[in-house]
Each structure stands twice: as C-alpha cells, then as structure tokens.
Design a protein around this motif. Structure first.
Motif: not given
Length: 537
Positions: A419, A446-447, A449, A453-454, A488
C-alpha cells in the motif's frame, strides 16, 4: 487472309502513350509550383525586376529538391517573350510562347544541358567555351545548364574560370550540384549561389495530396505523412515512393493506406514501438523481447525497430524542450511523448539515446541481427536503470550503498510493500527519507499488484522521481518495479491524514464537555486533544 495479318481496310490502331512516372509528370513548370524555396524565388524575382542578373548561378542542395527544375525555370524566365512575343525577362514565364514550350520540352537550341558526370574533361569544356562566343540563334540568352558540376576535372574547372569571370553578355551559366564542397572556391566566387533547402515534411505531404487528387487516387493523410517523412526533404524521392504506393495499392481501388505504406517501406508500426518503449522504461525484459519478436515475425527489420526507437527518444527530448510537434504526429503519439517527457530527465534521455544508438550500429554489422537487437534491448533495460554516477556517489557518501563483507550471510528478502503507507514506511526504514516524504505528499494510490504499481500525482513530480523511486525499490527489495503514472483523484497520505485530523477535531468540538467549556469561556481555543484511541496507541 490469315488472322496474323492486318486487313488494309482496317484503320491503324492508335499507339498507347508511354507512362510517365510522377516525378517527371509533376515537375514544376512555374516558380509558383516550386515548393519550399520561397527565399530563392524572392531573391531571383527581385534580381529580374531590377535587371541585376548574374552571369552564373550555382544551385546546391540534396537530391530531388528541384535544382535542375529550377535551372530550367530560370532559363524560361530569362528567355520568355510572353504570349504576344514582346515580353521581357520575368519571374512568371507565360509557358505558352515558343521559347517557354521549347525549353520545357528540352528542345531549345540555345538552352544546352550537360551532365558533368559523363562529360568531365577539358575537351568538353573547350567546346562550351568555343560555342559561347557565338550569339544565341533565337533566344535572348544562350544558357548552359551543367548538372553535377562538382564532377568536372580540375583541368575542366580551370579552363572554365576565364569564361566564367568575363562571359559574353548573351551567355548565362547555370550549375547544379549536390556536393558544393567539391566545387573549387575560384568557381564559387564567380557564381551567385542559391542553397535549395530540404522541403519540409508538411509541404511534401500537401503536395502529395494534390498529386494523388490529380491522379484520381484516394490516399490517407497518415500514409502521405509517412511518405513525406521517408522522402527526407526530396520531392523526387517522395513522388517515386508515392508512385510505388499507388502501384502497391493494386487495381481494387482501395487507395493508398498507411498500413500498406508502412509495410512497403519496411517501417515498424509506431504504436507497437510506443508499447516497446514503455516496456523498456518499465524494465519488463520478457515483454520487450516478445514485442520485438512480434514485429520481427511481421517482417520488420530489427534495425528499423531501433531506428524508430531513436526517433522516439529524440521526439521525447524535443517535447521536453517545448518544441513544436512534428508534422504527421497523432494525438495519441504526442500524448505518449509528453507523458514520457514529464517522467524522464535529460541525463536519462541522453543515456537512452547512446544505448539505442550503440545497439543500432551493432545490429547493422551483426551476423545475427535479431539476436543482436534482443541483446541491445536487454542492455537498454539494465543499463538505463542504473543510477547516475553522481547519484551513486551520493548514495555511497550517505551510506545507502556499502559493499558486503566477505563471507557475510545474505540478508533475507524484504517484505514487499502492499500500500502507499507501507511504501512510505519501507522507504523511511531504508533511509530514503526524501522519497518517502514525496510519496506521502504527492502520490495518489491507484493499484498495488506486487511490483506493478499505478499511481497518480497531486502535483508535477520532479523529472527524476520515477527513475529514483524505481532504483530505490530495486535496491531495497531486489525486484524490478514497474511504476506507471496515471490519472487519479484518490487522496494522498498527507491529504488523508489532514482529513482524519479535521474529522477528529470536529468530533472533539462537538463533544458535550468541550462544547460546554467553549460556551462558558467564549474566547477559549482548542489547541490539542488526546483521545482514548491515541492513548491506547
């Protein structure tokens, strides 16, 4: 009568007219049709109007910009007599009088064209010198057009010097060359020089559109832009490519399409190159090699891929400098260039350029071109992610980078942040304090994974931020991270903290005890508070 013989009663069949290639068919017949040479036309027009004509002109420039065509136009301008037969020299030759038509058709007795590549000797120049003493047969001026004049021998140049310096009043010399540096200075000093410029791509594309319309051929603007770019400033080269593209389109009437032109020229698809460039920046080695192989399987030359990558790096650099977009760029391409320009520093771009350029040169000489191209891309991925020498020196000085002791046990792999808060805490724990502060203040999650990372940005990020963050995470986790900046509106960690503090303050102010105290003491102010949650923490 046998079928193999024609009957005498049958009229003769008209002979089919030979096809003329577009480069000859659309050769400019007036100065207004000469594209991209406005400065030269203006200068020449002023000289004609003021009767200040030089006795010798030297036309220079790359292939296909119109040197020989300009020489013929000058010959027409000097010898035009107008429709009524009483006109004088003009920058706008009529094109209908006998001198104009004869010069355009290459049959005027007083306009002599010579190719210096096949007539290089002093004997050829001697013939010109002898003939120049006699007046013109029917024209106002006897004009000698010598193409590729730099090919003349030293003796031929020397033999021409005296005549060039003091020619008869009725003689004009027009020289054309692609290599003006090979023309002796003694000849240059006796000529009025015109440097014909490369024709801009947007002017070429507009010219090709007019030619396509005149030929009754439908052509996509993107296809014409590709042809104009491939022509490299040469109208003749571009018309030859357009001729080929029209033939490539076949007789089905589908017209000239960008995809067909790209395949015909062996160009890589720019959308695929943008995807490949993004994979290189993200450090995705397997994805980059798969993208390259996909283009190779479609018939794209590996060297063409690297050449287009060089164009991409150059385009990003120009956008970063704030230059005007190149003609033929789509909105999608321009958007990608702007996005990369905001995330790459000038040193990073210069390093990318050198890496790709080195790969381009290696592929050109390699026995295994596709394998050499793959190795070049892998070198780009790994070398471009290394910190700059200055950054590396700062890391060593700050103790962030230290050599491992001989025989020391390898540390366990660190946990991957999952995170934005964990990412900031991870950077703080590894003494990347400035990056941690920037993550807290500017990044909108945003994301997450794994290492993909976004995130968005609350403000314009420093140019080196993405590179520095990826390098720090690679150093601290041992994994190549793929960081992507997207749109975002999620709150940053600082914004989230401020919102939580504001909500907590509002709750404290609304509590019965604090509300009663503020009523009893109107000038009182809430300076701080402690909740059970914070005490337990």
């Amino acid at each position: 009568m046998s079928d193999s013989f024609l009957s005498l009663d049958e009229p003769p069949q008209p002979k089919a007219e030979a096809y003329r290639v577009l480069a000859r068919k659309y050769r400019p017949q007036t100065f207004s049709e000469l594209i991209g040479q406005d400065a030269m036309v203006t200068t020449l027009g002023n000289a004609i109007r003021r009767d200040r004509l030089a006795h010798a002109f030297l036309l220079t420039g790359v292939r296909g910009v119109g040197k020989t065509s300009t020489a013929r136009l000058i010959a027409k301008a000097l010898n035009c007599v107008g429709p009524d037969g009483h006109g004088g020299p003009t920058i706008d030759p009529c094109g209908v009088c006998e001198p104009c038509r004869a010069i355009a058709e290459g049959r005027h007795i007083d306009v002599i064209e010579m190719d210096a590549a096949s007539h290089t000797g002093i004997d050829d120049i001697r013939e010109i010198i002898e003939a120049s003493r006699y007046s013109a047969v029917s024209a106002r001026y006897k004009i000698y057009i010598i193409d590729e004049v730099h090919m003349l021998s030293k003796a031929a140049f020397n033999g021409l010097l005296k005549t060039l310096e003091e020619p008869p009043a009725h003689v004009k010399f027009l020289f054309a060359t692609t290599e003006v540096n090979k023309v002796p200075v003694t000849v240059l000093s006796r000529c009025q020089r015109f440097d014909l410029r490369r024709i801009p791509a947007e002017l070429l594309a507009a010219h090709f559109a007019r030619v396509s319309e005149a030929e009754g051929v439908e052509a996509e603007p993107e296809a014409l832009a590709l042809i104009a770019r491939a022509a490299e400033g040469s109208a003749r080269d571009g018309l030859s490519i357009l001729d080929q593209a029209i033939a490539h389109a076949g007789i089905e009437g589908e017209g000239v399409r960008a995809e067909a032109v790209r395949a015909m020229l062996g160009l890589s698809d720019r959308g695929a190159i943008r995807d490949l460039f993004g994979l290189l920046l993200a450090g995705d080695a397997l994805g980059a090699l798969a993208s390259l192989r996909g283009q190779y399987d479609l018939g794209v030359d590996p060297q063409a891929v690297l050449r287009t990558l060089l164009e991409t790096v150059h385009g990003v650099t120009l956008v970063k400098l704030g230059s005007v977009p190149t003609a033929g760029q789509s909105a999608e391409e321009l958007g990608a260039l702007e996005r990369w320009a905001s995330g790459l520093s000038f040193p990073a771009l210069h390093r990318l350029w050198q890496l790709v350029l080195r790969g381009h040169d290696e592929v050109a000489k390699a026995a295994l071109p596709i394998e050499a191209c793959e190795m070049a891309l892998l070198r780009v991925i790994h070398a471009s992610q290394l910190p700059d020498p200055g950054e590396l020196a700062r890391q060593i000085a700050s103790g962030a980078v230290a050599p491992a002791a001989p025989g020391a046990a390898q540390p366990a792999a660190p946990a991957m942040p999952g995170s934005m808060a964990e990412l900031a805490a991870h950077l703080e724990a590894n003494r990347r304090l400035q990056l941690a502060q920037q993550v807290r203040d500017y990044l909108r999650p945003v994301r997450f994974d794994g290492a993909d990372v976004h995130f968005g940005a609350a403000r314009s990020l420093p140019h080196d931020f993405l590179r520095d963050l990826a390098a720090a995470l690679r150093d601290t986790t041992g994994v190549n991270w793929r960081l992507q900046l997207v749109e975002s509106d999620a709150p940053t960690l600082r914004e989230e903290q401020a919102a939580n503090e504001a909500a907590e303050r509002a709750a404290v102010l609304q509590s019965p005890l604090v509300a009663a105290a503020l009523v009893s003491f109107p000038e009182a102010e809430l300076i701080g508070w402690t909740t059970r949650r914070s005490m337990q923490a």
